[in-house]
Motif scaffolding. Structure first.
Motif, PDB file in Angstrom:
ATOM      1  N   ASP A 335       0.829  -1.206   0.000  1.00 28.19           N
ATOM      2  CA  ASP A 335       0.000   0.000   0.000  1.00 28.19           C
ATOM      3  C   ASP A 335       0.861   1.252   0.000  1.00 28.19           C
ATOM      4  O   ASP A 335       0.577   2.218  -0.722  1.00 28.19           O
ATOM      5  CB  ASP A 335      -0.940  -0.009   1.210  1.00 28.19           C
ATOM      6  N   LEU A 336       1.922   1.252   0.796  1.00 29.27           N
ATOM      7  CA  LEU A 336       2.824   2.407   0.831  1.00 29.27           C
ATOM      8  C   LEU A 336       3.491   2.613  -0.522  1.00 29.27           C
ATOM      9  O   LEU A 336       3.623   3.750  -1.004  1.00 29.27           O
ATOM     10  CB  LEU A 336       3.865   2.208   1.929  1.00 29.27           C
ATOM     11  N   ILE A 337       3.916   1.534  -1.159  1.00 25.50           N
ATOM     12  CA  ILE A 337       4.541   1.642  -2.478  1.00 25.50           C
ATOM     13  C   ILE A 337       3.559   2.234  -3.480  1.00 25.50           C
ATOM     14  O   ILE A 337       3.906   3.132  -4.262  1.00 25.50           O
ATOM     15  CB  ILE A 337       5.047   0.265  -2.952  1.00 25.50           C
ATOM     16  N   ARG A 338       2.319   1.762  -3.457  1.00 26.44           N
ATOM     17  CA  ARG A 338       1.304   2.295  -4.386  1.00 26.44           C
ATOM     18  C   ARG A 338       1.116   3.791  -4.187  1.00 26.44           C
ATOM     19  O   ARG A 338       1.113   4.569  -5.150  1.00 26.44           O
ATOM     20  CB  ARG A 338      -0.030   1.593  -4.146  1.00 26.44           C
ATOM     21  N   ARG A 339       0.916   4.191  -2.936  1.00 28.74           N
ATOM     22  CA  ARG A 339       0.642   5.606  -2.671  1.00 28.74           C
ATOM     23  C   ARG A 339       1.826   6.487  -3.028  1.00 28.74           C
ATOM     24  O   ARG A 339       1.664   7.566  -3.623  1.00 28.74           O
ATOM     25  CB  ARG A 339       0.269   5.791  -1.191  1.00 28.74           C
ATOM     26  N   ALA A 340       3.025   6.036  -2.711  1.00 32.57           N
ATOM     27  CA  ALA A 340       4.206   6.841  -3.006  1.00 32.57           C
ATOM     28  C   ALA A 340       4.450   6.967  -4.506  1.00 32.57           C
ATOM     29  O   ALA A 340       4.773   8.055  -5.011  1.00 32.57           O
ATOM     30  CB  ALA A 340       5.428   6.229  -2.314  1.00 32.57           C
ATOM     31  N   LEU A 341       4.288   5.888  -5.242  1.00 36.81           N
ATOM     32  CA  LEU A 341       4.468   5.968  -6.691  1.00 36.81           C
ATOM     33  C   LEU A 341       3.399   6.819  -7.350  1.00 36.81           C
ATOM     34  O   LEU A 341       3.665   7.541  -8.322  1.00 36.81           O
ATOM     35  CB  LEU A 341       4.463   4.559  -7.296  1.00 36.81           C
ATOM     36  N   SER A 342       2.173   6.771  -6.843  1.00 34.41           N
ATOM     37  CA  SER A 342       1.100   7.596  -7.400  1.00 34.41           C
ATOM     38  C   SER A 342       1.417   9.072  -7.252  1.00 34.41           C
ATOM     39  O   SER A 342       1.257   9.864  -8.194  1.00 34.41           O
ATOM     40  CB  SER A 342      -0.226   7.266  -6.708  1.00 34.41           C
ATOM     41  N   VAL A 343       1.884   9.474  -6.068  1.00 29.76           N
ATOM     42  CA  VAL A 343       2.229  10.882  -5.850  1.00 29.76           C
ATOM     43  C   VAL A 343       3.458  11.263  -6.674  1.00 29.76           C
ATOM     44  O   VAL A 343       3.508  12.351  -7.256  1.00 29.76           O
ATOM     45  CB  VAL A 343       2.453  11.148  -4.351  1.00 29.76           C
ATOM     46  N   ALA A 344       4.443  10.375  -6.752  1.00 27.12           N
ATOM     47  CA  ALA A 344       5.630  10.668  -7.558  1.00 27.12           C
ATOM     48  C   ALA A 344       5.259  10.899  -9.017  1.00 27.12           C
ATOM     49  O   ALA A 344       5.769  11.822  -9.669  1.00 27.12           O
ATOM     50  CB  ALA A 344       6.639   9.528  -7.435  1.00 27.12           C
ATOM     51  N   ALA A 345       4.376  10.063  -9.549  1.00 29.10           N
ATOM     52  CA  ALA A 345       3.955  10.212 -10.944  1.00 29.10           C
ATOM     53  C   ALA A 345       3.218  11.532 -11.154  1.00 29.10           C
ATOM     54  O   ALA A 345       3.414  12.210 -12.176  1.00 29.10           O
ATOM     55  CB  ALA A 345       3.070   9.037 -11.349  1.00 29.10           C
ATOM     56  N   GLU A 346       2.390  11.907 -10.196  1.00 28.22           N
ATOM     57  CA  GLU A 346       1.661  13.182 -10.313  1.00 28.22           C
ATOM     58  C   GLU A 346       2.628  14.358 -10.293  1.00 28.22           C
ATOM     59  O   GLU A 346       2.480  15.310 -11.076  1.00 28.22           O
ATOM     60  CB  GLU A 346       0.660  13.306  -9.170  1.00 28.22           C
ATOM     61  N   ILE A 347       3.607  14.302  -9.410  1.00 29.25           N
ATOM     62  CA  ILE A 347       4.608  15.369  -9.364  1.00 29.25           C
ATOM     63  C   ILE A 347       5.371  15.450 -10.669  1.00 29.25           C
ATOM     64  O   ILE A 347       5.577  16.528 -11.234  1.00 29.25           O
ATOM     65  CB  ILE A 347       5.571  15.145  -8.179  1.00 29.25           C
ATOM     66  N   TRP A 348       5.761  14.272 -11.198  1.00 27.00           N
ATOM     67  CA  TRP A 348       6.565  14.271 -12.418  1.00 27.00           C
ATOM     68  C   TRP A 348       5.784  14.830 -13.603  1.00 27.00           C
ATOM     69  O   TRP A 348       6.325  15.564 -14.423  1.00 27.00           O
ATOM     70  CB  TRP A 348       7.056  12.853 -12.715  1.00 27.00           C
ATOM     71  N   ASP A 349       4.518  14.505 -13.664  1.00 24.22           N
ATOM     72  CA  ASP A 349       3.685  15.019 -14.755  1.00 24.22           C
ATOM     73  C   ASP A 349       3.565  16.535 -14.719  1.00 24.22           C
ATOM     74  O   ASP A 349       3.350  17.172 -15.758  1.00 24.22           O
ATOM     75  CB  ASP A 349       2.292  14.395 -14.685  1.00 24.22           C
ATOM     76  N   GLY A 350       3.698  17.127 -13.523  1.00 19.80           N
ATOM     77  CA  GLY A 350       3.543  18.570 -13.398  1.00 19.80           C
ATOM     78  C   GLY A 350       4.818  19.375 -13.540  1.00 19.80           C
ATOM     79  O   GLY A 350       4.774  20.612 -13.514  1.00 19.80           O
ATOM     80  N   LEU A 351       5.952  18.707 -13.714  1.00 21.67           N
ATOM     81  CA  LEU A 351       7.214  19.443 -13.751  1.00 21.67           C
ATOM     82  C   LEU A 351       7.323  20.358 -14.966  1.00 21.67           C
ATOM     83  O   LEU A 351       7.954  21.417 -14.899  1.00 21.67           O
ATOM     84  CB  LEU A 351       8.390  18.467 -13.742  1.00 21.67           C
ATOM     85  N   ALA A 352       6.726  19.960 -16.082  1.00 23.89           N
ATOM     86  CA  ALA A 352       6.860  20.764 -17.305  1.00 23.89           C
ATOM     87  C   ALA A 352       6.276  22.159 -17.152  1.00 23.89           C
ATOM     88  O   ALA A 352       6.674  23.082 -17.871  1.00 23.89           O
ATOM     89  CB  ALA A 352       6.189  20.035 -18.467  1.00 23.89           C
ATOM     90  N   ALA A 353       5.358  22.318 -16.206  1.00 24.54           N
ATOM     91  CA  ALA A 353       4.712  23.623 -16.017  1.00 24.54           C
ATOM     92  C   ALA A 353       5.494  24.539 -15.080  1.00 24.54           C
ATOM     93  O   ALA A 353       5.110  25.694 -14.893  1.00 24.54           O
ATOM     94  CB  ALA A 353       3.300  23.417 -15.466  1.00 24.54           C
ATOM     95  N   ILE A 354       6.571  24.066 -14.484  1.00 20.70           N
ATOM     96  CA  ILE A 354       7.343  24.860 -13.527  1.00 20.70           C
ATOM     97  C   ILE A 354       8.487  25.551 -14.256  1.00 20.70           C
ATOM     98  O   ILE A 354       9.340  24.896 -14.869  1.00 20.70           O
ATOM     99  CB  ILE A 354       7.881  23.978 -12.384  1.00 20.70           C
ATOM    100  N   GLU A 355       8.536  26.865 -14.194  1.00 23.37           N
ATOM    101  CA  GLU A 355       9.551  27.624 -14.915  1.00 23.37           C
ATOM    102  C   GLU A 355      10.725  28.019 -14.027  1.00 23.37           C
ATOM    103  O   GLU A 355      11.858  28.121 -14.518  1.00 23.37           O
ATOM    104  CB  GLU A 355       8.919  28.886 -15.516  1.00 23.37           C
ATOM    105  N   ASP A 356      10.482  28.244 -12.753  1.00 25.33           N
ATOM    106  CA  ASP A 356      11.553  28.678 -11.855  1.00 25.33           C
ATOM    107  C   ASP A 356      12.500  27.508 -11.567  1.00 25.33           C
ATOM    108  O   ASP A 356      12.060  26.460 -11.075  1.00 25.33           O
ATOM    109  CB  ASP A 356      10.967  29.199 -10.545  1.00 25.33           C
ATOM    110  N   PRO A 357      13.807  27.651 -11.859  1.00 23.77           N
ATOM    111  CA  PRO A 357      14.745  26.527 -11.679  1.00 23.77           C
ATOM    112  C   PRO A 357      14.807  26.019 -10.236  1.00 23.77           C
ATOM    113  O   PRO A 357      14.896  24.805 -10.008  1.00 23.77           O
ATOM    114  CB  PRO A 357      16.090  27.108 -12.126  1.00 23.77           C
TER     115      PRO A 357
END
Length: 384
Positions: A335-357
């Motif tokens: 369960d911990l692995i599932r939840r952590a990977l789900s949040v990691a994937a969501e964060i990764w999908d949103g990186l393209a929208a971040i402009e500040d280094p």
């Protein structure tokens, strides 16, 4: 609540879990930390490091400068800053002098040791020297004379170093040597030379829990020292990795306490070192196939995560799919692995929208940390 907020909640959960797994009476000491500014952009300050220490009950650390922009000449300015940090926190920061063999290494080491340095740091990759360099003999001789340890980079970016390092240890048999990053540059060669050699140690500051498990099956438990490589290594990952690898390798409680801090404190205080016992680890690693798949896919994604590139190979997505499959149900930590990977994937999908280094680096780090935790759990969860 943002994905980063949810990531922090998961990290807090992992922190509480890993602290609950500590053996009774454990004293934590970090054998490998950096303070300063690196030419790669990394930054570390005592207040940040000590705040992390306070959260996890780490009493102190060996600390040395990074590969600083003002490292010329001889790391003098950077070494002076490390010494100053140590004077501000004398019970928690124990400074090592960093050397460049090209620039009066013995003179700089002597100067810093006279000012309170407690050890010597060598980085053959960053400073571009071979372990066969004849100038190392004088450095080892000084370390033996002054009765201080040498910590040497043994991680990525090096050719096999075991033969050269063994020749130095044979010549300076009283040297106390800490090989950083579990010696992964030449793990088999280093373990072959130094297993059961008193005074030679390996630290746990590395990414791959598989490498650490492999080391633990080859050398004595008393030769392993907990380390983070801060600011590159973070918590709770570093502590989770060391604890789970040691549990899987069947370390006893006293051996765990030694790894976590008491052996490093004995090195620091020039106290008798623990007697070496037989390695504890098994020669094989057995994983349920669903967890092996998760480990494989995270390994595929890891270089992309570090470079903050789109996950075009879909390693992270495949790891998440594998974690959600029904045949993972009932596996410890699933369960911990599932939840952590789900949040990691969501964060990764949103990186393209971040402009500040700076914001991009801060946010991406959460995804890397979560994936690293999942990889450690996938490889070691059967230890429970």
């Amino acid at each position: 609540m943002t994905a980063v907020d949810r990531a922090q909640l998961i990290l807090d959960e992992v922190a509480d879990r890993v602290l609950s797994e500590l053996p009774k009476g454990a004293v934590l000491f970090d054998a490998h930390t950096h303070l300063g500014d690196d030419i790669d952009g990394s930054r570390s300050r005592p207040e940040d490091m000590l705040a992390m220490f306070d959260r996890y009950g780490i009493t102190g650390s060996f600390a040395f400068c990074l590969d600083e922009p003002d490292r010329i000449p001889a790391f003098t300015a950077a070494n002076d800053r490390t010494l100053a940090y140590a004077r501000e926190h004398p019970e928690r920061i124990f400074p090592f002098v960093r050397l460049d063999l090209q620039e009066r290494p013995v003179e700089e080491a002597t100067r810093a040791l006279d000012l309170g340095a407690r050890g010597i740091k060598l980085h053959p990759r960053a400073q571009g020297f071979s372990l066969g360099d004849e100038r190392l003999g004088a450095v080892f001789a000084l370390a033996v004379e002054r009765d201080v340890p040498i910590l040497i980079h043994g991680g990525r970016g090096l050719p096999p170093i075991g033969d050269h390092l063994a020749a130095l240890v044979d010549r300076y048999s009283d040297a106390r040597l800490i090989i950083a990053h579990a010696g992964i540059a030449d793990l088999g060669g280093l373990a072959g030379h130094f297993a059961h050699v008193p005074g030679v140690f390996f630290d746990t500051s590395l990414w791959s829990v598989v490498d650490l498990i492999d080391l633990m099956r080859q050398v004595a438990p008393q030769q392993i020292l907990f380390a983070t490589d801060y600011p590159y290594g973070r918590m709770p990952n570093s502590l989770l990795l060391a604890l789970r690898a040691a549990r899987l390798s069947r370390f006893g409680e006293e051996e765990m306490r030694g790894m976590l801090g008491t052996t490093a404190l004995a090195i620091l205080n020039r106290e008798p070192l623990p007697a070496l016992t037989a390695p504890r680890g098994a020669d094989t690693l057995t994983l349920p196939l669903p967890l092996a798949r998760i480990h494989q896919y995270i390994s595929t994604a890891t270089p992309i995560l570090w470079m903050r590139l789109p996950d075009r190979a879909m390693g992270l997505g495949l790891a998440l799919n594998a974690a959600h499959e029904a045949n993972v149900d009932g596996v410890p930590d699933a369960d911990l692995i599932r939840r952590a990977l789900s949040v990691a994937a969501e964060i990764w999908d949103g990186l393209a929208a971040i402009e500040d280094p700076a914001e991009l680096d801060h946010t991406a780090r959460y995804a890397r940390i979560l994936c690293h935790i999942c990889d450690i759990l996938a490889v070691t969860t059967t230890a429970d």
